[in-house]
Design an enzyme around this catalytic site. Sequence first.
Site, mmCIF file in Angstrom:
data_model
loop_
_atom_site.group_PDB
_atom_site.id
_atom_site.type_symbol
_atom_site.label_atom_id
_atom_site.label_comp_id
_atom_site.label_asym_id
_atom_site.label_seq_id
_atom_site.Cartn_x
_atom_site.Cartn_y
_atom_site.Cartn_z
ATOM 1 N N CYS A 1 51.989 39.084 54.520
ATOM 2 C CA CYS A 1 51.999 38.235 55.717
ATOM 3 C C CYS A 1 53.349 38.283 56.420
ATOM 4 C CB CYS A 1 51.624 36.803 55.356
ATOM 5 S SG CYS A 1 52.696 36.129 54.093
ATOM 6 N N HIS B 1 48.949 38.642 44.867
ATOM 7 C CA HIS B 1 48.837 37.175 44.892
ATOM 8 C C HIS B 1 47.878 36.620 43.848
ATOM 9 C CE1 HIS B 1 51.392 37.582 48.182
ATOM 10 N NE2 HIS B 1 50.481 38.030 49.027
HETATM 11 C C1 LIG Z 1 49.785 42.732 57.126
HETATM 12 C C2 LIG Z 1 49.028 41.657 56.405
HETATM 13 C C3 LIG Z 1 49.210 40.323 56.777
HETATM 14 C C4 LIG Z 1 48.524 39.313 56.110
HETATM 15 N N1 LIG Z 1 48.729 38.003 56.492
HETATM 16 C C5 LIG Z 1 48.075 37.022 55.835
HETATM 17 C C6 LIG Z 1 48.295 35.659 56.192
HETATM 18 O O1 LIG Z 1 49.101 35.352 57.087
HETATM 19 N N2 LIG Z 1 47.599 34.704 55.530
HETATM 20 C C7 LIG Z 1 46.720 35.012 54.516
HETATM 21 O O2 LIG Z 1 46.117 34.097 53.927
HETATM 22 N N3 LIG Z 1 46.486 36.298 54.167
HETATM 23 C C8 LIG Z 1 47.153 37.292 54.789
HETATM 24 N N4 LIG Z 1 46.920 38.603 54.429
HETATM 25 C C9 LIG Z 1 45.954 38.911 53.362
HETATM 26 C C10 LIG Z 1 46.599 38.852 51.996
HETATM 27 O O3 LIG Z 1 47.751 39.654 51.957
HETATM 28 C C11 LIG Z 1 45.596 39.310 50.938
HETATM 29 O O4 LIG Z 1 44.476 38.471 51.014
HETATM 30 C C12 LIG Z 1 46.213 39.232 49.563
HETATM 31 O O5 LIG Z 1 47.242 40.176 49.429
HETATM 32 C C13 LIG Z 1 45.185 39.470 48.466
HETATM 33 O O6 LIG Z 1 45.803 39.403 47.238
HETATM 34 P P1 LIG Z 1 45.159 40.091 45.968
HETATM 35 O O7 LIG Z 1 46.101 39.815 44.850
HETATM 36 O O8 LIG Z 1 43.754 39.681 45.799
HETATM 37 O O9 LIG Z 1 45.065 41.649 46.291
HETATM 38 P P2 LIG Z 1 46.094 42.739 46.826
HETATM 39 O O10 LIG Z 1 47.189 42.127 47.607
HETATM 40 O O11 LIG Z 1 45.270 43.782 47.464
HETATM 41 O O12 LIG Z 1 46.743 43.313 45.481
HETATM 42 C C14 LIG Z 1 46.022 44.064 44.547
HETATM 43 C C15 LIG Z 1 47.006 44.757 43.616
HETATM 44 O O13 LIG Z 1 46.268 45.476 42.641
HETATM 45 C C16 LIG Z 1 46.899 46.709 42.396
HETATM 46 N N5 LIG Z 1 45.894 47.655 41.863
HETATM 47 C C17 LIG Z 1 44.716 47.989 42.446
HETATM 48 N N6 LIG Z 1 44.044 48.854 41.679
HETATM 49 C C18 LIG Z 1 44.796 49.075 40.586
HETATM 50 C C19 LIG Z 1 44.633 49.891 39.412
HETATM 51 N N7 LIG Z 1 43.536 50.621 39.235
HETATM 52 N N8 LIG Z 1 45.618 49.892 38.492
HETATM 53 C C20 LIG Z 1 46.730 49.130 38.678
HETATM 54 N N9 LIG Z 1 46.934 48.342 39.754
HETATM 55 C C21 LIG Z 1 45.982 48.317 40.694
HETATM 56 C C22 LIG Z 1 47.435 47.108 43.763
HETATM 57 O O14 LIG Z 1 48.484 48.040 43.661
HETATM 58 C C23 LIG Z 1 47.885 45.757 44.328
HETATM 59 O O15 LIG Z 1 49.229 45.475 44.040
HETATM 60 C C24 LIG Z 1 47.617 39.641 55.065
HETATM 61 C C25 LIG Z 1 47.434 40.985 54.700
HETATM 62 C C26 LIG Z 1 48.124 41.990 55.355
HETATM 63 C C27 LIG Z 1 47.922 43.409 54.941
#
Ligand SMILES: Cc1cc2nc3c(=O)[nH]c(=O)nc-3n(C[C@H](O)[C@H](O)[C@H](O)COP(=O)(O)OP(=O)(O)OC[C@H]3O[C@@H](n4cnc5c(N)ncnc54)[C@H](O)[C@@H]3O)c2cc1C
Length: 444
Positions: A44, A12
Site C-alpha cells: 500500500c 500480511h
Molecule cells: C500496490 C498495492 C497497493 C495496495 N494497497 C492496499 C491498501 O491500501 N489497502 C489494502 O487493504 N490492501 C492493499 N493492497 C492489497 C494487499 O497488499 C494484499 O491484500 C495483501 O498483500 C495480501 O496479503 P497476503 O499475505 O494474503 O498475500 P501476499 O501479499 O500476496 O503475500 C503472499 C506471500 O507468499 C509468498 N509465496 C507465494 N507462494 C509461495 C511459495 N510457493 N513458496 C514460498 N513463498 C510463497 C509470496 O512471495 C508472498 O510474499 C495493495 C496491493 C498492492 C499490490
Amino acid sequence: MTMNIIVVGCTHAGTAAITQMAKLYPDARITVYERNDNISFLSCGIALHVGGVVKDAGQLFYATPDQLAGLGVKTNMKHDVLVVDTDAKTLLVRNLATGEKFTDSYDKLIMTTGSWPIIPQMEGIGLDNIVLCKNYNHSQAIIEKAKKADRIAVIGAGYIGIELVEAFEQLGKQVTLIDNMERILYKYLDREFTDLTEQALIDKGIAIATGQTVTSFGGKDGRVTTVMTTAGEYEADLVVLCIGFRPNTGLLSGQVDMLPNGAILVDEYMRTSKEDVFAAGDSCAVRYNPTGQHAYIPLATNAVRMGTLAAKNLLRPTVKYLGTQGTSGIKIYDYNIASTGMTETAALAAGMNVKNVTIIDNYRPEFMPTYEQVTLKVVYETDSRRIIGAQVLSKADLTQSINTLSVCIQNRMTMEELSYVDFFFQPHYNKPWNLLNQAGLQAI
Ligand SMILES: Cc1cc2nc3c(=O)[nH]c(=O)nc-3n(C[C@H](O)[C@H](O)[C@H](O)COP(=O)(O)OP(=O)(O)OC[C@H]3O[C@@H](n4cnc5c(N)ncnc54)[C@H](O)[C@@H]3O)c2cc1C
C-alpha cells in the site's frame, strides 16, 4: 509431542498468523517458508514511495526474520515451496540460495501464498519496461525505470493504477491511464463519483483512455515504445500493469475446495476442506456480507484479520470471521474518497432490486469560517430496506463515515434504523442531523 506448524508465505496474512501463534502456542515449532528475500512488505506504500512521499523503503516493512526469531519462529527466506501433499502432510521445498531441495512435514499447515498480478498474454508482453506492481522488488524496478521514462502508461484504473498515475504526474511525467471499463474505479464507485475524480486527473494533465482494451505492445530494441488498444495507440517508455490479481494457490489445486478462479474456500474458522490445512489472505475467497456469497476481494485488511483468526482457530474453532464489505479508501489529489459494500452499478448488474439516496451538502454549518461540500450515496435493497453499500467523496476527510456504514452493512441494518442512530453534533465537525441520519431520513 511438539506441534509442528508450517506457514507458507510471509506477507500480511502470514505475519499476522505467525505473531499470534508465537504467543498462543509457545511450545510449538513454527517454520516459515517465503520465496522472497524480505517479509511483511506494505504494498500500500508503493505509490507513496514512487512519488517520493515515503523516502525510505525500509519504513514499508514491519517485521524481520530476526524479530520473528525473537518469538521463537524459524523464518526461511528465499525458500520456494514446490509441492504440498496434504495426504502425507509433507512439503517439498527448494532453497533458492543453494538450489538444494528437501522435504518437511507438518501437523498444521497455514497457506498464506497470497496473489499475483494478472498478466495478459498478448504480442509484446515480454518487452523490457513492462512491469508489475505488487512487491518490494517491483517498487524498486518502477522507481529506477521511471527515472529514465518521460511517458508512462498505467494499465488498469483500480485504486493501485490511480495512485500510481498521481505519483507519476507529480514526478513530472506524461501519464496515460488505460482501462477497458468505461469509467475509472468502476468496481468501487458509481458515476457521480468517478466523473469528479476523472476530472481531477484530467485537470492535472493525465490522459484518461477508458472504454478500450489493450491488444498488444510495440517496441524498439527489445523495449516497449507503444501500447495498442481497441481505440488507439499510446507512446510509452514505461508501462505498469495493474489489471488485477489472481490467487496464488496452484500448490493446493485438486486438494482443497476452491472458487473457479482458484481462490481457496475456507469456513468461518479459516479451515480449508482438508483437515489441518488452514488458509488466509489473498489466496482465499471471503464471505461478502452484502450478498452473503463467497467473493474474491484481495485486501490487506482481510488478510490480517484472516491470518489472526487462522492462528486463533488452529486447535479448535474459537473465533468466527464476520465476513467483509470490501471497505476501501483512496485519496486522489484533494479528494478523500471511501466506499463499502456494493455500488448501485454492481447491485443492478447482480440483478438486485435496489434504491439509493444521494446527499450533496456542506459537511458543517455555513456559519463556520470554512466548509466543504460532501457527496454521500447509500444503496439499499428496495424490499428489505437493508443497507448494502455506500460511497463518500469530499475535500474534507469524511472517510470514517464509510467505516460506520460498513458496520451497518455487517449488522444488516435498514435505512429506518440508520435514520435515528445517535451521532454527536459539534459545529467544527458536522451538522445537527448527521449526514448518515440524513441519508436514512431521506429514504423514508
Ligand atoms: C500496490 C498495492 C497497493 C495496495 N494497497 C492496499 C491498501 O491500501 N489497502 C489494502 O487493504 N490492501 C492493499 N493492497 C492489497 C494487499 O497488499 C494484499 O491484500 C495483501 O498483500 C495480501 O496479503 P497476503 O499475505 O494474503 O498475500 P501476499 O501479499 O500476496 O503475500 C503472499 C506471500 O507468499 C509468498 N509465496 C507465494 N507462494 C509461495 C511459495 N510457493 N513458496 C514460498 N513463498 C510463497 C509470496 O512471495 C508472498 O510474499 C495493495 C496491493 C498492492 C499490490
